[in-house]
Design a protein around this motif. Structure first.
Motif, PDB file in Angstrom:
ATOM      1  N   ASN A  80      -8.194   4.371   1.096  1.00 23.60           N
ATOM      2  CA  ASN A  80      -9.077   3.700   0.620  1.00 23.60           C
ATOM      3  C   ASN A  80      -9.948   3.291   2.068  1.00 23.60           C
ATOM      4  OD1 ASN A  80      -8.515   3.541  -1.752  1.00 23.60           O
ATOM      5  ND2 ASN A  80      -8.740   1.447  -2.075  1.00 23.60           N
ATOM      6  N   THR A  81     -11.006   3.921   1.631  1.00 27.67           N
ATOM      7  CA  THR A  81     -12.524   3.329   2.343  1.00 27.67           C
ATOM      8  C   THR A  81     -11.917   1.599   3.675  1.00 27.67           C
ATOM      9  OG1 THR A  81     -13.957   2.296   0.992  1.00 27.67           O
ATOM     10  CG2 THR A  81     -13.624   5.182   1.771  1.00 27.67           C
ATOM     11  N   ASN A  82     -12.158   2.160   4.956  1.00 27.41           N
ATOM     12  CA  ASN A  82     -12.296   0.761   6.210  1.00 27.41           C
ATOM     13  C   ASN A  82     -10.940   0.158   6.075  1.00 27.41           C
ATOM     14  OD1 ASN A  82     -14.107  -0.790   7.503  1.00 27.41           O
ATOM     15  ND2 ASN A  82     -14.545  -1.989   6.192  1.00 27.41           N
ATOM     16  N   VAL A  83     -10.143   0.608   5.568  1.00 27.99           N
ATOM     17  CA  VAL A  83      -8.647  -0.306   5.871  1.00 27.99           C
ATOM     18  C   VAL A  83      -7.892   0.394   7.131  1.00 27.99           C
ATOM     19  CG1 VAL A  83      -8.619   0.020   3.592  1.00 27.99           C
ATOM     20  CG2 VAL A  83      -7.513   2.173   5.310  1.00 27.99           C
ATOM     21  N   GLY A  84      -8.610   0.756   8.160  1.00 30.58           N
ATOM     22  CA  GLY A  84      -8.574   1.740   9.436  1.00 30.58           C
ATOM     23  C   GLY A  84      -7.263   2.652   9.643  1.00 30.58           C
ATOM     24  N   ASN A 124      -4.619  -2.593   4.189  1.00 36.51           N
ATOM     25  CA  ASN A 124      -4.585  -4.070   4.368  1.00 36.51           C
ATOM     26  C   ASN A 124      -4.792  -4.837   3.819  1.00 36.51           C
ATOM     27  OD1 ASN A 124      -7.404  -5.254   4.430  1.00 36.51           O
ATOM     28  ND2 ASN A 124      -8.234  -3.498   5.379  1.00 36.51           N
ATOM     29  N   ASN A 125      -3.672  -6.116   4.103  1.00 43.82           N
ATOM     30  CA  ASN A 125      -2.991  -6.787   3.684  1.00 43.82           C
ATOM     31  C   ASN A 125      -4.416  -7.477   2.233  1.00 43.82           C
ATOM     32  OD1 ASN A 125      -1.147  -8.320   2.532  1.00 43.82           O
ATOM     33  ND2 ASN A 125      -1.556 -10.145   3.650  1.00 43.82           N
ATOM     34  N   ARG A 126      -5.274  -7.828   3.709  1.00 46.23           N
ATOM     35  CA  ARG A 126      -7.054  -8.482   2.584  1.00 46.23           C
ATOM     36  C   ARG A 126      -7.315  -7.187   1.419  1.00 46.23           C
ATOM     37  NH1 ARG A 126     -10.744  -9.001   7.833  1.00 46.23           N
ATOM     38  NH2 ARG A 126     -10.491  -6.713   7.651  1.00 46.23           N
ATOM     39  N   GLN A 127      -6.838  -6.284   1.015  1.00 42.05           N
ATOM     40  CA  GLN A 127      -7.637  -5.568   0.797  1.00 42.05           C
ATOM     41  C   GLN A 127      -7.226  -5.558  -1.401  1.00 42.05           C
ATOM     42  OE1 GLN A 127      -5.972  -1.267   0.982  1.00 42.05           O
ATOM     43  NE2 GLN A 127      -7.926  -0.743  -0.344  1.00 42.05           N
TER      44      GLN A 127
END
Length: 401
Positions: free
Chosen positions: A209-213, A283-286
């Motif tokens: 997804n977008t903005n996961v690094g 990322n884990n916050r996603q």
């Protein structure tokens, strides 16, 4: 010597072809949750017993039907089941399929029950291999299936090694075995290099997804700031590539972008469909994970990014934690990419021939050395049969096939 090696090869062939599927009942979760439906396949002597303990109504053989799972609570206990008794099944053994809700708790309940009953998780291509054992699928069909997946039965290096053996034998016959020690050394080197020959699936795609690094990870792995990094969503619009010695790495647009031109996503899929390794980044916050239907030959690597922002990393099997800021996990990811893009097919005959050449160095009789070279050559030529190639190729099929 020749008779002994022939007997050993025959024993190895028999073991591969006839004993593999007689000891265990296997299971495989074909697709991973979360998704609408997960398919679970079973094959072996314990299939019927397993069904009796997992569903409340066993159906007639060779028929599909709806029933309920005894290990799972409502309303997610519904499933569709089919079972086929041996030998009229895809594997030639008792065989079953369960179509269940694609929820992790359902899968965990069932797989835990399977393991308690002594079932084993299937290896890659093991269902096909059992069908091959029991004459439900021919070696030619396995090779044709593999070709559709982009897998090849051999590399050009095999032909070069066979030519080297043929040339050496002709030369030694005409020279009354002069220079045989040097020829054995050269053939040993050729065969060693052949065994290292890889089935290369050397395109690696970073997806998610977008903005996961993803772009930060791409820059960290490549060692160059080629991808634009920004806190806003949808910064990456096109596909970027960087090349290493063993593989090419591709950075792709995020799959949940809004207001993005569809051609960017369509363009990304052309690279993803050609990739041998997929690096699935999150990322884990996603909260939401992307759903991607990826071709069978691809290997999936799960990477959790931005690990430097997490105080304590949770334990997650099969997940690589990485940070483009601290470089945590980057060397491990590079090592895995190098390893997976060098997948090796080694046949037993190649190993036997190499072992025989090494043994020949210790023999002081020139005539015996020459006979051992000819036996090793025969091993390699006999290796070019459909059965051997089919068994090797099943190791590169996906789990559950």
């Amino acid at each position: 010597m020749a008779n002994q090696i022939d007997r050993e090869n025959k024993l190895i062939h028999n073991k591969i072809n006839y004993n593999l599927a007689r000891t265990t009942t296997i299971y495989a979760v074909v697709n991973n949750p979360p998704c609408a439906i997960v398919i679970i396949r079973l094959s072996g002597a314990l299939v019927l017993k397993t069904l009796n303990e997992c569903i409340d109504n066993l159906l007639a053989p060779d028929s599909w039907g709806i029933t309920t799972l005894t290990q799972v609570v409502k309303p997610i206990n519904k499933c569709v089941v089919r079972w086929q008794p041996s030998p009229a099944s895809p594997t030639g053994e008792d065989y079953a399929e369960l179509h269940v809700f694609g929820i992790q708790i359902v899968i965990n309940k069932l797989t835990s029950k399977f393991e308690d009953m002594g079932l084993k998780l299937a290896n890659r291509g093991e269902f096909t291999k059992r069908g091959l054992n029991n004459n439900k699928i021919t070696p030619k069909e396995v090779i044709e299936i593999a070709n559709y997946y982009g897998l090849k039965t051999r590399s050009p290096a095999i032909d070069r090694v066979k030519t080297a053996f043929k040339t050496a034998i002709t030369k030694l016959e005409s020279s009354n075995h002069q220079g045989i020690i040097g020829e054995i050394k050269q053939l040993t080197n050729h065969l060693t290099e052949l065994i290292k020959t890889s089935l290369r699936l050397d395109n690696v795609c970073i997806v998610g997804n977008t903005n996961v690094g993803k772009s930060s990870l791409f820059n960290a792995i490549s060692g160059k700031n080629r991808a634009i990094v920004d806190y806003g969503e949808g910064t990456t619009r096109d596909v970027l590539r960087t090349c290493f010695k063993n593989f090419s790495l591709w950075d792709t647009p995020g799959f949940n972008q809004r207001h993005v031109n569809p051609k960017f996503i369509t363009n990304a899929w052309t690279y993803i469909n050609d990739a041998g390794v997929i690096a699935m980044v999150s990322n884990n916050r996603q909260s939401s994970k992307p759903f991607l239907r990826i071709k069978h030959k691809a290997i999936i690597i799960l990477i959790e990014t931005k690990s430097d922002l997490i105080h304590k990393l949770p334990e997650q099997d099969g997940v690589i934690w990485a940070s483009a800021y601290t470089m945590e996990g980057i060397p491990q990811i590079n090592g895995i990419f190098n390893q997976l893009t060098r997948r090796v097919i080694i046949t037993q005959s190649q190993l036997n021939a190499l072992s025989l050449l090494k043994t020949s160095k210790l023999n002081k009789n020139v005539n015996t050395k020459f006979e051992m070279i000819k036996i090793a050559n025969q091993m390699l030529n006999d290796d070019n049969n459909d059965v051997v190639n089919a068994y090797n190729l099943t190791n590169h099929f996906c789990i559950g096939k």
